[in-house]
Design a protein around this motif. Structure first.
Motif, PDB file in Angstrom:
ATOM      1  N   LEU B 622      94.035  12.183  34.844  1.00  0.00           N
ATOM      2  CA  LEU B 622      94.964  12.047  33.716  1.00  0.00           C
ATOM      3  C   LEU B 622      95.944  13.216  33.656  1.00  0.00           C
ATOM      4  CD1 LEU B 622      92.756  10.637  30.784  1.00  0.00           C
ATOM      5  CD2 LEU B 622      94.339   9.401  32.267  1.00  0.00           C
ATOM      6  N   GLY B 623      95.565  14.322  34.303  1.00  0.00           N
ATOM      7  CA  GLY B 623      96.563  15.347  34.542  1.00  0.00           C
ATOM      8  C   GLY B 623      96.748  16.382  33.455  1.00  0.00           C
ATOM      9  N   VAL B 624      95.806  16.468  32.531  1.00  0.00           N
ATOM     10  CA  VAL B 624      95.886  17.551  31.550  1.00  0.00           C
ATOM     11  C   VAL B 624      95.137  18.742  32.149  1.00  0.00           C
ATOM     12  CG1 VAL B 624      95.468  18.221  29.172  1.00  0.00           C
ATOM     13  CG2 VAL B 624      95.724  15.796  29.750  1.00  0.00           C
ATOM     14  N   PRO B 625      95.825  19.839  32.439  1.00  0.00           N
ATOM     15  CA  PRO B 625      95.130  20.954  33.091  1.00  0.00           C
ATOM     16  C   PRO B 625      93.977  21.440  32.213  1.00  0.00           C
ATOM     17  CG  PRO B 625      97.511  21.331  33.022  1.00  0.00           C
ATOM     18  CD  PRO B 625      97.239  20.137  32.186  1.00  0.00           C
ATOM     19  N   GLU B 626      92.864  21.778  32.844  1.00  0.00           N
ATOM     20  CA  GLU B 626      91.705  22.236  32.082  1.00  0.00           C
ATOM     21  C   GLU B 626      92.068  23.436  31.205  1.00  0.00           C
ATOM     22  OE1 GLU B 626      88.281  22.428  34.683  1.00  0.00           O
ATOM     23  OE2 GLU B 626      86.944  22.717  32.962  1.00  0.00           O
ATOM     24  N   SER B 627      92.969  24.272  31.707  1.00  0.00           N
ATOM     25  CA  SER B 627      93.331  25.474  30.953  1.00  0.00           C
ATOM     26  C   SER B 627      94.089  25.148  29.672  1.00  0.00           C
ATOM     27  CB  SER B 627      94.194  26.389  31.818  1.00  0.00           C
ATOM     28  OG  SER B 627      95.430  25.737  32.097  1.00  0.00           O
ATOM     29  N   THR B 628      94.584  23.945  29.546  1.00  0.00           N
ATOM     30  CA  THR B 628      95.288  23.602  28.307  1.00  0.00           C
ATOM     31  C   THR B 628      94.417  22.797  27.346  1.00  0.00           C
ATOM     32  OG1 THR B 628      96.241  21.598  29.251  1.00  0.00           O
ATOM     33  CG2 THR B 628      97.556  23.589  29.427  1.00  0.00           C
ATOM     34  N   LEU B 629      93.146  22.573  27.710  1.00  0.00           N
ATOM     35  CA  LEU B 629      92.299  21.807  26.788  1.00  0.00           C
ATOM     36  C   LEU B 629      91.907  22.658  25.579  1.00  0.00           C
ATOM     37  CD1 LEU B 629      89.979  19.798  29.214  1.00  0.00           C
ATOM     38  CD2 LEU B 629      92.073  19.048  28.079  1.00  0.00           C
ATOM     39  N   ARG B 630      91.439  23.866  25.859  1.00  0.00           N
ATOM     40  CA  ARG B 630      91.167  24.861  24.819  1.00  0.00           C
ATOM     41  C   ARG B 630      90.369  24.339  23.632  1.00  0.00           C
ATOM     42  NH1 ARG B 630      95.738  29.408  25.414  1.00  0.00           N
ATOM     43  NH2 ARG B 630      96.029  29.059  27.635  1.00  0.00           N
ATOM     44  N   ALA B 631      89.329  23.591  23.917  1.00  0.00           N
ATOM     45  CA  ALA B 631      88.394  23.165  22.883  1.00  0.00           C
ATOM     46  C   ALA B 631      87.181  24.088  22.972  1.00  0.00           C
ATOM     47  CB  ALA B 631      87.982  21.710  23.104  1.00  0.00           C
ATOM     48  N   ALA B 632      86.884  24.765  21.875  1.00  0.00           N
ATOM     49  CA  ALA B 632      85.840  25.791  21.907  1.00  0.00           C
ATOM     50  C   ALA B 632      84.507  25.235  22.413  1.00  0.00           C
ATOM     51  CB  ALA B 632      85.674  26.393  20.514  1.00  0.00           C
ATOM     52  N   MET B 633      84.198  24.021  22.051  1.00  0.00           N
ATOM     53  CA  MET B 633      82.879  23.471  22.420  1.00  0.00           C
ATOM     54  C   MET B 633      82.724  23.303  23.928  1.00  0.00           C
ATOM     55  SD  MET B 633      83.388  19.570  21.040  1.00  0.00           S
ATOM     56  CE  MET B 633      84.738  18.535  21.669  1.00  0.00           C
ATOM     57  N   LEU B 634      83.845  23.174  24.633  1.00  0.00           N
ATOM     58  CA  LEU B 634      83.751  23.043  26.091  1.00  0.00           C
ATOM     59  C   LEU B 634      83.494  24.388  26.762  1.00  0.00           C
ATOM     60  CD1 LEU B 634      86.654  20.537  26.852  1.00  0.00           C
ATOM     61  CD2 LEU B 634      84.229  20.040  26.522  1.00  0.00           C
ATOM     62  N   ASP B 635      83.984  25.448  26.111  1.00  0.00           N
ATOM     63  CA  ASP B 635      83.813  26.782  26.702  1.00  0.00           C
ATOM     64  C   ASP B 635      82.458  27.374  26.370  1.00  0.00           C
ATOM     65  OD1 ASP B 635      86.416  26.455  27.443  1.00  0.00           O
ATOM     66  OD2 ASP B 635      87.185  27.442  25.636  1.00  0.00           O
ATOM     67  N   ASP B 636      81.724  26.699  25.526  1.00  0.00           N
ATOM     68  CA  ASP B 636      80.559  27.293  24.908  1.00  0.00           C
ATOM     69  C   ASP B 636      79.385  26.345  25.117  1.00  0.00           C
ATOM     70  OD1 ASP B 636      79.462  29.316  23.526  1.00  0.00           O
ATOM     71  OD2 ASP B 636      80.134  28.655  21.554  1.00  0.00           O
ATOM     72  N   ALA B 637      79.247  25.923  26.366  1.00  0.00           N
ATOM     73  CA  ALA B 637      78.353  24.803  26.648  1.00  0.00           C
ATOM     74  C   ALA B 637      76.916  25.051  26.205  1.00  0.00           C
ATOM     75  CB  ALA B 637      78.392  24.486  28.138  1.00  0.00           C
ATOM     76  N   SER B 638      76.415  26.279  26.385  1.00  0.00           N
ATOM     77  CA  SER B 638      74.993  26.497  26.116  1.00  0.00           C
ATOM     78  C   SER B 638      74.667  26.237  24.646  1.00  0.00           C
ATOM     79  CB  SER B 638      74.602  27.933  26.480  1.00  0.00           C
ATOM     80  OG  SER B 638      75.241  28.843  25.597  1.00  0.00           O
ATOM     81  N   VAL B 639      75.641  26.472  23.784  1.00  0.00           N
ATOM     82  CA  VAL B 639      75.404  26.244  22.357  1.00  0.00           C
ATOM     83  C   VAL B 639      75.212  24.766  22.058  1.00  0.00           C
ATOM     84  CG1 VAL B 639      76.462  26.399  20.080  1.00  0.00           C
ATOM     85  CG2 VAL B 639      76.655  28.308  21.662  1.00  0.00           C
ATOM     86  N   HIS B 640      75.925  23.930  22.830  1.00  0.00           N
ATOM     87  CA  HIS B 640      75.934  22.513  22.490  1.00  0.00           C
ATOM     88  C   HIS B 640      75.023  21.665  23.368  1.00  0.00           C
ATOM     89  CE1 HIS B 640      78.982  22.633  19.390  1.00  0.00           C
ATOM     90  NE2 HIS B 640      79.540  23.603  20.084  1.00  0.00           N
ATOM     91  N   GLN B 641      74.252  22.314  24.216  1.00  0.00           N
ATOM     92  CA  GLN B 641      73.465  21.567  25.184  1.00  0.00           C
ATOM     93  C   GLN B 641      72.211  20.922  24.633  1.00  0.00           C
ATOM     94  OE1 GLN B 641      73.016  21.011  28.585  1.00  0.00           O
ATOM     95  NE2 GLN B 641      75.134  21.412  29.085  1.00  0.00           N
ATOM     96  N   GLY B 642      71.691  21.409  23.560  1.00  0.00           N
ATOM     97  CA  GLY B 642      70.352  20.947  23.186  1.00  0.00           C
ATOM     98  C   GLY B 642      69.344  21.737  24.016  1.00  0.00           C
ATOM     99  N   ARG B 643      68.114  21.239  24.048  1.00  0.00           N
ATOM    100  CA  ARG B 643      67.042  21.945  24.753  1.00  0.00           C
ATOM    101  C   ARG B 643      67.394  22.222  26.205  1.00  0.00           C
ATOM    102  NH1 ARG B 643      63.634  17.707  23.390  1.00  0.00           N
ATOM    103  NH2 ARG B 643      63.551  17.197  25.582  1.00  0.00           N
TER     104      ARG B 643
END
Lengths: 643, 643
Positions: B622-643
């Protein structure tokens, strides 16, 4: 049908107001108060302070007290509490959420999970002397409460629990009140005593000192801006070995003795867990109610605007046409108005059932579980309705609809999260569907192969409805009319209800069989996942049927003939537009001929035509006082009129 | 299908990037700049200032110049201008709107409606030396431009126009730039000279002095907060007999001589009006493009989150399940991804057509009108898609989706008005449908009764498609495959396209007949209103068919076999989910058997299963560079992973 005028609106409003209409009537004039409305120009810290001031005003309304027992200083009217607080959704949804967190979630946890020793907390939270929050959700787990990671480990040496966040994902997240105001939290955590995990329990954990500083071991942080609800201070909490007294366990259903011995009257841990969660059903019921209330505000604004806004000439007359005279505009708004009627009756019925259970008037052992299923289902129906109806209202008001001064965008932004909180809607429909499948399986479990076949052929369609009374209702409606249901007139209520019920039965039955067949091949999870779309449809069909029943019962109570006739047409529109949405299914499963499906489409058009002259009456009946609409475009008609 | 990996993503991205892929590739690294992103914590005045600073950065990208002719200092690449500016939608939609207002709407009006004498204005607006706004919409009239009430009355004594707002509803409203920044407006007003109204024309009216104060007779005000786009200073303008020089009429298509004599090369006033509006088609094309771009950002975020977020145990393994492994989650997101693919190809095709028309390479006399119809239709399709897809993405990310730090709510709030601006979607679909009906009527007008019958039986289905090449395309696709279309395999492209085209033809034909039949009874307006739902469906079916054609053509250009195979599956998902949405119609009108409709539903499930392993590849494409997504939850995976 002659235009019935305002008296009809009053009668319909009384019907939609439901059993607690006195509570609603008392609230209405109070809402005409600038201080109770949000100010979108405040920054979010100021917005939070404003909501706190609003709560102090509301605390004088006597609404919060209704939610608590007399021995705690309350007035023991849970139905009135839910209904009365719901009215706050007409002014400011941040206020509604903060009130719900304080008196409903935090208060409800202490009231329902605590005992005599927590009485002081109840008294203080009721008067806002103690501000609390409800710390269930974690970053890692929301809907799946059993998997929460926060621990509360009992230390018999000091007779304390040690509350701790062991992982990144165990931080409490999105907690309303945690960012700024809450001094105490009702924390859901895995209780560990004698080295053994005992499952999720609830604990009172002080968060902040009198100056608002985090207490030792507690680290709160701020979720910051959200899509809406700027007045709600959602935050995160981490616990680093925070010690609380043994007595801070809310010990209604389980306790830990000073020596660490665990005891509970409910032996089965799973039943204990669900009993604990079950006491919180009021929150879910309240979310649905507030979502539907917000949709009523939006519909009241959009329909009134559509009655005054003119666009494009009628070439026959040279006059510009009022928006609501366009077929497409009627079709955009009126089916949502009809659904708003349906859901009002459904919510009233739900609140009544909750009230009976929670005041001990309904002692049926299955009542609580049935209530939970219904609450889950109606929460989904109402929050979805809010999302869709408010969006449609916004678009139907064009550019004006996008200005904050006209409120629709705020209603949309504030309610958007309602589809998620108090249980994600997808998870909740599954919960409903699983209940249906379980009931079905209970009935059929012991049959052999031949039994299955016979069963499927003869009885299946009745099983899912057991206890709901739908058969009796259909029979009663049949008796009232004349012709049989199967080839009956689609405008007859019994025929309509039969169509809704047939869809539900068929979906439940076939989902069960599909699950059973696949499970033998692939294991239960894959079987479930493979049938998930089917299962979700079954849950939705069940909810639609319950809503229709509530609508029918609600209409039956209207004595005035003219008002009842109008409500009947509104009910028809609800039915026809619901059937229209599902017509592919009906045709594909041979419950509807193509001709009948075409009749449904024509029926929607005829009904919006018929209801068009009564549109204002209908939104007046929805019961949002004109003084609480406060959309600038309505007060400034000459600007928006066109030529 | 083996997982094709990143190379496939690159190939697909190049295909989706379209004819101006170099412009997109140049823009991508530039977007990785914090300054180009909105700061949601600014108040709206500060947000507006920030956007102005952003525009000064963007003005160095060489994008704006592409939109203007070489003799004005531009680089004469309208396709590149639209495509390049669209990329700004990845960072901040307020920036995109303000840029669009300045260079697209205001700049486009002066460039396309002005003449040599306005060259200096073009030069100054290009460099941001002069900030302007586009003052078309009034409080009373938006989509119905012909009814604007603002007047510009020529005074030969002073050789000036007197611009005036005669009524409350004639104030200019929602005008981006009018609240704070604009120094000049392109004002659409009824030209009056020699006491005669000459219809809507466009005038340059200075609004503010160098200090930003309103000039004499001009009263601007602020629309205040909106649902989103906080960085855009929408405002209102009233004119009280404001005098402007005669030369401020943008006089490409009509002029007023010093003595007040009106002249125009286009004799027919209606044609003149539509020619004037037609030059503004670029705005509509841009809105659709930006809406689709915003949806791509949301889908990229939601799919990536669904790849990492785990909830609920798989009882077979005891492991928590990744969200995107749930059937329901796949069904929520992947059809929107497929539609995002479809609309990317459609937008590329549209921009290419616009470029050819606006650079004089397509001289077909019908090209401009065809372009306008297509632009209107695709604007509807793309803005609707944005509204739905972004909402679904928000909900699919649960509570995290509601936090501003994860961007989805901002994308939703910012794009929400796109359904309204540059033409309300309902009005635009009608415009599309009316074009189809007109084309149809032109063909059949002269037939007698017997002729009608013959025509309807034999030729009708081909008329609506005339010029679109759909017949040739179906034939080509047929030739490539083997079996005939009518009983053909639903997975064959020719069969799919035939189904889309059949629906369109049938709807157009029957709508025309219904209109004709009713018009004789009731007069044209009532006839039209009565058939409005039918007419809207016809327009929608036409748009869906054009989008599918663009998808098919787009795939044909992909040379890599693996990538093409993947794109083919995505196209299948687009087709099947579109057919599923319309399956009731297909069955009811006998274009699809019940068995085939069931096959469609199963097909969607099979396709989401098949595409599931490639989900990341698809969003990379789709061509949206990852660097322009800037959603905190994506950068902070361990917090949102569950167990």
């Amino acid at each position: 049908m002659a235009s019935p005028g305002n008296q009809t609106a009053d009668i319909l409003r009384a019907a939609l107001d439901g059993p607690w209409r006195d509570v609603r009537e008392q609230a209405r004039p109070r809402l005409d108060d600038e201080r109770l409305f949000g100010d979108p120009y405040l920054d979010y810290h100021a917005a939070r302070d404003r909501v706190l001031e609003q709560m102090r005003l509301v605390s004088k309304f006597g609404l919060a007290e209704r939610g608590f027992r007399r021995e705690h200083g309350g007035t023991a009217d849970p139905g009135g509490a839910v209904t009365g607080l719901e009215m706050l959704a007409y002014t400011d949804l941040s206020l509604w959420v903060k009130s719900g967190v304080q008196w409903g979630l935090f208060g409800g946890a202490v009231e329902n999970l605590g005992t005599e020793r927590h009485r002081d907390v109840v008294t203080r939270l009721m008067s806002l002397d103690l501000l609390g929050c409800f710390a269930m959700t974690e970053s890692g787990h929301g809907s799946d409460v059993a998997q929460l990671e926060t621990t509360a480990t009992y230390d018999p040496a000091t007779e304390e629990f040690v509350v701790h966040s062991p992982t990144e994902s165990s931080r409490k997240d999105y907690i309303g009140g945690a960012a700024e105001h809450a001094r105490m939290a009702a924390v859901f955590a895995q209780l560990i005593t004698d080295g053994e995990g005992r499952g999720v329990h609830c604990f009172l954990v002080p968060l902040r000192d009198a100056e608002g500083n985090d207490l030792p071991g507690v680290t709160t942080s701020d979720c910051g801006l959200k899509g809406g609800l700027p007045g709600v201070d959602n935050g995160r909490i981490r616990f680093d070995h925070v010690r609380i007294p043994r007595e801070n366990l809310l010990n209604r259903y389980a306790d830990v003795a000073p020596d660490g011995a665990y005891s509970s009257d409910i032996e089965n841990p799973s039943r204990r867990f669900f009993t604990t969660l079950g006491t919180l059903v009021r929150g879910r019921i309240s979310v649905g109610g507030a979502a539907a209330a917000a949709a009523r505000v939006a519909l009241s604004i959009a329909v009134r605007y559509a009655e005054q806004r003119r666009q494009f000439d009628d070439p026959d007359t040279g006059e510009e046409v009022v928006l609501l005279d366009y077929r497409s505009h009627q079709r955009r708004l009126l089916p949502h108005v009809a659904r708003a009627f349906a859901l009002s009756f459904a919510q009233n019925d739900l609140v009544r059932r909750m009230h009976l259970v929670q005041t001990g008037q309904d002692l049926d052992p299955g009542a609580q579980r049935a209530l939970e299923k219904r609450a889950a289902g109606f929460k989904v129906a109402q929050t979805r309705h809010a999302t869709r109806a408010i969006q449609e209202c916004r678009e139907a008001c064009g550019g004006a609809g996008y200005l904050t001064e006209n409120r629709l965008v705020t209603l949309k932004a504030d309610t958007d999260v309602f589809t998620t909180f108090e249980g994600d809607n997808v998870v909740l429909i599954q919960l409903v569907a699983k209940e249906l499948l379980t009931a079905y399986a209970d009935e059929v479990r012991d049959l052999d192969a031949l039994g299955w076949v016979r069963f499927a052929a003869t009885m299946a369609r009745d099983v899912a409805r057991e206890g709901s009374g739908v058969r009796q209702l259909i029979q009663r409606l049949r008796d009232r009319g004349g012709d049989s249901v199967d080839d009956g007139d689609l405008s007859r209520r019994a025929v309509q209800l039969q169509l809704f019920a047939d869809r539900e039965d068929y979906l439940v039955r076939t989902a069960a069989h599909r699950l059973q067949a696949r499970a033998e091949e692939t294991g239960p999870f894959e079987a479930f996942d493979n049938a998930q779309d089917h299962i979700l449809l079954a849950g939705e069909a069940h909810i639609e049927r319950l809503v229709l029943e509530a609508f029918i019962e609600g209409i039956a109570d209207i004595e005035d003939e003219q008002a009842r006739a109008l409500a009947d047409s509104v009910c028809d529109l609800y039915v026809y537009s619901s059937l229209e949405q599902n017509q592919a299914w009906y045709i594909m499963h041979r419950f509807m001929s193509v001709d009948r499906a075409k009749q449904v489409r024509r029926g929607v058009n005829e009904l919006v035509d018929r209801l068009r002259p009564h549109a204002l009456t209908l939104v007046e009946a929805l019961g949002v006082p004109e003084s609480t609409l406060r959309a600038a475009m309505l007060d400034d008609a000459s600007v928006h009129q066109g030529r």
